[in-house]
Motif scaffolding. Sequence first.
Motif, mmCIF file in Angstrom:
data_model
loop_
_atom_site.group_PDB
_atom_site.id
_atom_site.type_symbol
_atom_site.label_atom_id
_atom_site.label_comp_id
_atom_site.label_asym_id
_atom_site.label_seq_id
_atom_site.Cartn_x
_atom_site.Cartn_y
_atom_site.Cartn_z
ATOM 1 N N THR A 81 0.844 -1.191 0.000
ATOM 2 C CA THR A 81 0.000 0.000 0.000
ATOM 3 C C THR A 81 0.880 1.241 0.000
ATOM 4 N N LYS A 82 0.810 2.013 -1.069
ATOM 5 C CA LYS A 82 1.624 3.225 -1.192
ATOM 6 C C LYS A 82 0.804 4.435 -0.742
ATOM 7 N N LEU A 83 1.244 5.041 0.360
ATOM 8 C CA LEU A 83 0.474 6.125 0.962
ATOM 9 C C LEU A 83 0.318 7.312 0.029
ATOM 10 N N ARG A 84 1.301 7.558 -0.833
ATOM 11 C CA ARG A 84 1.204 8.702 -1.729
ATOM 12 C C ARG A 84 0.055 8.550 -2.714
ATOM 13 N N LEU A 256 3.554 -0.863 6.449
ATOM 14 C CA LEU A 256 3.411 0.443 5.819
ATOM 15 C C LEU A 256 4.732 1.201 5.801
ATOM 16 N N ASN A 260 6.800 1.946 2.242
ATOM 17 C CA ASN A 260 6.863 3.333 1.794
ATOM 18 C C ASN A 260 8.227 3.962 2.036
ATOM 19 N N SER A 261 9.244 3.122 2.223
ATOM 20 C CA SER A 261 10.618 3.584 2.402
ATOM 21 C C SER A 261 11.494 2.976 1.308
ATOM 22 N N SER A 471 10.476 3.502 -7.815
ATOM 23 C CA SER A 471 9.161 4.122 -7.680
ATOM 24 C C SER A 471 8.466 4.306 -9.025
#
Length: 593
Positions: A81-84, A256, A260-261, A471
Amino acid sequence: MDKLSALEWILFVGAGMALAGMLSSLLAKRFGAPLLLVFLLIGMLAGEDGPGGLKFDDYESTFLVGSIALSVILFDGAMRTKLRLVRRALAPALVLATAGVLLTAALTGAFVHALSGAGWIQSLLLGSIVASTDAAAVMFLLRTAGLTLSPRIGATVEIESGTNDPVAVFLVILLTRLALAGEADTATVLAEIVGDFTVGAAVGVGGGLLVVQALNRLDLPAGLHPPFVTTAAVGIFGLASVWGGSGLLAAYLAGLVVGNSAVRAYPVIESFQGAATWLCQIAMFLMLGMLASPSDLIDQGLPAAAIAAFLMLVGRPLAVWLCLLPFRMPAREIAFIGWVGLRGAVSIFLAAIPTLAGLPGADDYFNVAFVVVLVSLLVQGWTVGLAGRWTGVATPATSLPVQRVEIDLPGNTGRELVGYPVEAESPLARGAHLPAWAQPALVVRNGVILNPRDAGDLTSGDYVYVLAAPSRVSRLDALFAAGVEDPSAARIAFGELPLVGEAPSAEVAALYGLEIAGDTADTIADVFAERYTDRARPGDRVAFGAATLIARRIEPDGRVALAGLRLPDIAQASTRPPWLQRWLQRLGLSAKD
């Protein structure tokens, strides 16, 4: 020696069931059956009442295996799940995961109380057991049906599923304690809930940051990065649980953070996590299936089916509507989210807690929960694709799945080496070019390795290796994917109004009298960007009020450069068969009627 023989027999039978579960995925993809249902049925067939005849009633081992499996499954789902990309879905998803679970449990508990006359604590306990959802089954069924959800709807369903399990666990443990003790101090209960959330969140975020630092700073031997991450996920789950927090929440938040890192060897970690998640699902579902006895399920069949019907038709939809009402989401999106709240392994897993606690009549909770899950998978599982098409939140896929091979480069270069086959109907085979940020490294043509300059234009059958930032890798998929629509769909069709991608969406809507949501994106290209996370493809469609936007030309960076606007009258007339239009004309009815 007898014990050794028994252990060897267990290993053989266990491995055989796992292999049967893996092979059953082919059956599930072919017929659209939910994998969870297939795994449960295999476990039941191997159980005491099935042909296998294996007697299995070890709830402690099942709880242990289930805890390990859920920690890996939740970590993997959160890592992807990519928060952006899901910021707009975060608030509604969290409301559904907290207030939605509470409302669903309360409504279902009230129905159970009215149906059976059981006490309020016992009724609410059963409602809490079946209050959480299994979005993994939803996403799998949509993929097998060839449908894609809009990013906001897909992210809302996924995030809700990943974060609502801790709330359900809290409720089940709390109500189990109340059922055993008979009374409780409200302040103490609230303090325990806050403590569970706080400790779980702290351990999850802190553990995730430590995993990121370890991956990037420690020089682990090749091949150990993936198992290190999986083991760390289980360790974070266990540490949070030992300290009195929510292990499920900790595992999800750690995933998460890692996902996302920027971390070393992410492609192989992601691939390994996917395989580990499959194995965990198979192990957990098979054990849960073996625990169930069909003869006992029959006795609870009718009341459990009634509870399942209430949950699907009233409890879940009403709770979703109340939670999403403040966000002004369209009614069709609320209806879809309300319908796809499938019950899964977590509900059966939670039903084992009263048994482990020694609660009288605990077997009834397990049997009812099992039947509720079966009914949910049978009814909702086979109608997910239909619900997506009826509500308009899911659209047919416009391309076939792409085959991608990722190779992480040592030295923290910030790039990956990605390999793709060039399919015959892909944009690259039809003359498209790689974006400037993607650097071709080599081309394999007819078994010969070529320099990209010597290879020239790419053709069908080539295999290309490209250097790109991690990315941005997913953006390349659309260039190499074979389209399922005719390439001529990229041209503006008759009856469509051409629009440039940078046209202001609000002005277009006002010009043609279309009512759109107030939070609609600024431009037509942004409307497609919200719907299709990475990039749209020629022929992709988006609802625009009562009209339809159709992507026609795509820029190399993935933004829509040209779109067609199909107004309601045109869209409706074009979808009617000629015989129906002629019949309407004879009756003096217009196409709009």
